[in-house]
Design a protein around this motif. Structure first.
Motif, PDB file in Angstrom:
ATOM      1  N   TYR A  21      73.367 -26.697  -8.172  1.00 53.63           N
ATOM      2  CA  TYR A  21      74.204 -26.208  -7.070  1.00 53.63           C
ATOM      3  C   TYR A  21      74.020 -24.705  -6.875  1.00 53.63           C
ATOM      4  N   LEU A  22      74.085 -23.954  -7.961  1.00 60.05           N
ATOM      5  CA  LEU A  22      73.907 -22.499  -7.868  1.00 60.05           C
ATOM      6  C   LEU A  22      72.489 -22.157  -7.412  1.00 60.05           C
ATOM      7  N   THR A  23      71.522 -22.920  -7.872  1.00 55.27           N
ATOM      8  CA  THR A  23      70.127 -22.638  -7.543  1.00 55.27           C
ATOM      9  C   THR A  23      69.830 -22.895  -6.066  1.00 55.27           C
ATOM     10  N   ILE A  24      70.290 -24.020  -5.533  1.00 53.75           N
ATOM     11  CA  ILE A  24      69.981 -24.307  -4.126  1.00 53.75           C
ATOM     12  C   ILE A  24      70.668 -23.324  -3.196  1.00 53.75           C
ATOM     13  N   ARG A  25      71.815 -22.796  -3.614  1.00 54.34           N
ATOM     14  CA  ARG A  25      72.493 -21.809  -2.773  1.00 54.34           C
ATOM     15  C   ARG A  25      71.630 -20.557  -2.609  1.00 54.34           C
ATOM     16  N   GLN A  26      70.834 -20.252  -3.631  1.00 55.25           N
ATOM     17  CA  GLN A  26      69.971 -19.075  -3.539  1.00 55.25           C
ATOM     18  C   GLN A  26      68.590 -19.415  -2.989  1.00 55.25           C
ATOM     19  N   LEU A  27      68.137 -20.641  -3.222  1.00 56.84           N
ATOM     20  CA  LEU A  27      66.845 -21.047  -2.671  1.00 56.84           C
ATOM     21  C   LEU A  27      66.916 -21.247  -1.162  1.00 56.84           C
ATOM     22  N   PHE A  28      68.048 -21.730  -0.680  1.00 59.60           N
ATOM     23  CA  PHE A  28      68.193 -22.053   0.738  1.00 59.60           C
ATOM     24  C   PHE A  28      69.414 -21.340   1.331  1.00 59.60           C
ATOM     25  N   PRO A  29      69.405 -20.003   1.335  1.00 61.18           N
ATOM     26  CA  PRO A  29      70.569 -19.284   1.866  1.00 61.18           C
ATOM     27  C   PRO A  29      70.823 -19.586   3.336  1.00 61.18           C
ATOM     28  N   GLN A  30      69.777 -19.966   4.068  1.00 62.00           N
ATOM     29  CA  GLN A  30      69.960 -20.283   5.487  1.00 62.00           C
ATOM     30  C   GLN A  30      70.883 -21.478   5.679  1.00 62.00           C
ATOM     31  N   TRP A  31      70.996 -22.336   4.654  1.00 62.16           N
ATOM     32  CA  TRP A  31      71.855 -23.519   4.735  1.00 62.16           C
ATOM     33  C   TRP A  31      73.201 -23.316   4.053  1.00 62.16           C
ATOM     34  N   PHE A  32      73.239 -22.504   2.987  1.00 60.43           N
ATOM     35  CA  PHE A  32      74.406 -22.515   2.115  1.00 60.43           C
ATOM     36  C   PHE A  32      75.129 -21.179   1.953  1.00 60.43           C
ATOM     37  N   VAL A  60      79.870 -33.945 -19.601  1.00 64.50           N
ATOM     38  CA  VAL A  60      79.730 -32.488 -19.512  1.00 64.50           C
ATOM     39  C   VAL A  60      78.266 -32.078 -19.322  1.00 64.50           C
ATOM     40  N   PRO A  61      77.302 -32.660 -20.045  1.00 65.94           N
ATOM     41  CA  PRO A  61      75.901 -32.282 -19.786  1.00 65.94           C
ATOM     42  C   PRO A  61      75.479 -32.534 -18.342  1.00 65.94           C
ATOM     43  N   ASP A  62      75.891 -33.674 -17.778  1.00 64.43           N
ATOM     44  CA  ASP A  62      75.523 -33.971 -16.392  1.00 64.43           C
ATOM     45  C   ASP A  62      76.200 -33.017 -15.417  1.00 64.43           C
ATOM     46  N   ALA A  63      77.453 -32.661 -15.707  1.00 63.38           N
ATOM     47  CA  ALA A  63      78.166 -31.707 -14.845  1.00 63.38           C
ATOM     48  C   ALA A  63      77.511 -30.329 -14.904  1.00 63.38           C
ATOM     49  N   LEU A  68      86.206 -28.903 -11.842  1.00 63.11           N
ATOM     50  CA  LEU A  68      86.504 -30.329 -11.707  1.00 63.11           C
ATOM     51  C   LEU A  68      85.684 -30.986 -10.614  1.00 63.11           C
ATOM     52  N   ARG A  69      85.191 -30.208  -9.644  1.00 67.31           N
ATOM     53  CA  ARG A  69      84.266 -30.771  -8.656  1.00 67.31           C
ATOM     54  C   ARG A  69      83.131 -31.506  -9.372  1.00 67.31           C
ATOM     55  N   PHE A  70      82.558 -30.838 -10.354  1.00 68.64           N
ATOM     56  CA  PHE A  70      81.362 -31.337 -11.030  1.00 68.64           C
ATOM     57  C   PHE A  70      81.716 -32.365 -12.099  1.00 68.64           C
TER      58      PHE A  70
END
Length: 331
Positions: free
Chosen positions: A95-106, A85-88, A75-77
């Motif tokens: 969201y999942l991608t940036i968590r792995q691209l920028f682990p120093q932040w997330f 639904v497509p936009d979510a 429901l966050r998304f």
């Protein structure tokens, strides 16, 4: 709402089946249900169908290997994207991608980390306990309580990320959104060199495009003259929509014409001392510690394009998701 969620850690499951999931009882007040209906197009039937489609999409996504599929997380998304639904789905993938691209932040966001705990205790970034008349969560930032000569931009970002994750499963905030108050009276020249331009650009794109929050209003107050250029640089990177939701006040008294004084800390004219607000919210973060750390279990495979060091990496994330969604056969 936050307290209720501490009883168990939301499961992060392999993306193979969506047949079993948590039962859901809407906790929104009648007023917030009306806002959800009018602004987000949400009702019981739409919510049920959207959650089913969302879980189906996650289960069939070729690169999402682990992801939370509990209702509050999804429901966050859905609420941020007004139940498109497509936009979510697109936002979740980013969201999942940036968590792995920028682990120093997330990643590894731990309130018991000594530095994070110290910055939080100093009162740099504090969610306020009382909401405004529209039910929105207020987040207060106090520049003078962050020492840019002692701490880094990474540590600043981690505090922001931790507090956001501590709030994102809260249903009233998912619907009503967030208001940000930034007291810049203590900003100094150390802030000018705290962030590189590329890191600042990437962080702003992460906030705008990948963080499931309804950003409703931003207030700046007490900006010193020399700091105008610093603020202008950050604002220039925002979308026009978010720029139009920014108000700059010359003083706290001017701010109080737009924000009720009683919802502010005692130091700003309210009734609850800042120290008490910090202590209470820190307890909530400690209670949610396991579930926040468990977010690191989620996994999406990154392609070679996603590993590019270019500052355009976030915009690259934006491509191709809608097409992949529409290729799936979702009822």
């Amino acid at each position: 709402m936050l307290e209720a969620e501490t009883k168990h850690k939301p499961e992060t499951t392999e993306c193979e089946s969506t047949e079993s999931f948590d039962p859901y009882t809407c906790s929104l007040s009648p007023a917030l249900k009306l806002i959800a209906k009018e602004e987000l197009h949400e009702d019981d039937n739409i919510r049920h169908q959207a959650l089913h489609q969302f879980r189906e999409w996650i289960s069939k996504h070729p690169r999402i290997k682990k992801c939370r599929t509990d209702t509050l997380f999804l429901l966050r998304f859905l609420r941020t994207k007004k139940f498109s639904v497509p936009d979510a789905c697109e936002m979740l993938e980013r969201y999942l991608t940036i968590r792995q691209l920028f682990p120093q932040w997330f990643s590894n966001l731990d309130i018991l980390d000594p530095t994070i705990s110290e910055i939080f205790d100093n009162g740099y970034l504090v969610p306020l306990p009382q909401r405004d008349d529209d039910g929105r969560q207020i987040i207060l930032s106090v520049a003078k309580n962050f020492d840019p000569y002692k701490y880094t931009s990474v540590q600043m970002a981690r505090v922001h990320s931790l507090i956001c994750e501590g709030l994102l499963d809260d249903e009233p905030s998912q619907v009503a959104g967030y208001v940000y108050i930034n007291d810049e009276s203590g900003i100094n020249m150390g802030f000018a060199s705290l962030w590189s331009l590329s890191d600042l650009r990437n962080m702003v794109k992460c906030i705008q495009n990948s963080t499931p929050m309804r950003h409703k209003a931003t207030h700046f107050v007490n900006i010193p003259h020399f700091a105008n250029r610093i603020i202008e640089l950050g604002v220039s990177l925002l979308s026009e929509k978010l720029k139009n939701r920014i108000t700059i006040h010359k003083s706290v008294d001017a701010l109080k014409e737009r924000v009720k004084p009683e919802i502010l800390p005692k130091e700003y004219g309210g009734s609850i001392p800042m120290a008490d607000i910090i202590k209470d919210f820190k307890l909530k973060l400690i209670q949610k510690r396991d579930s926040i750390l468990a977010l690191d279990e989620m996994c999406i495979e990154l392609t070679k394009d996603y590993n590019s060091p270019s500052v355009k990496i976030i915009s690259d994330i934006d491509t191709g998701v809608i097409g992949s969604f529409r290729k799936l056969e979702v009822d």
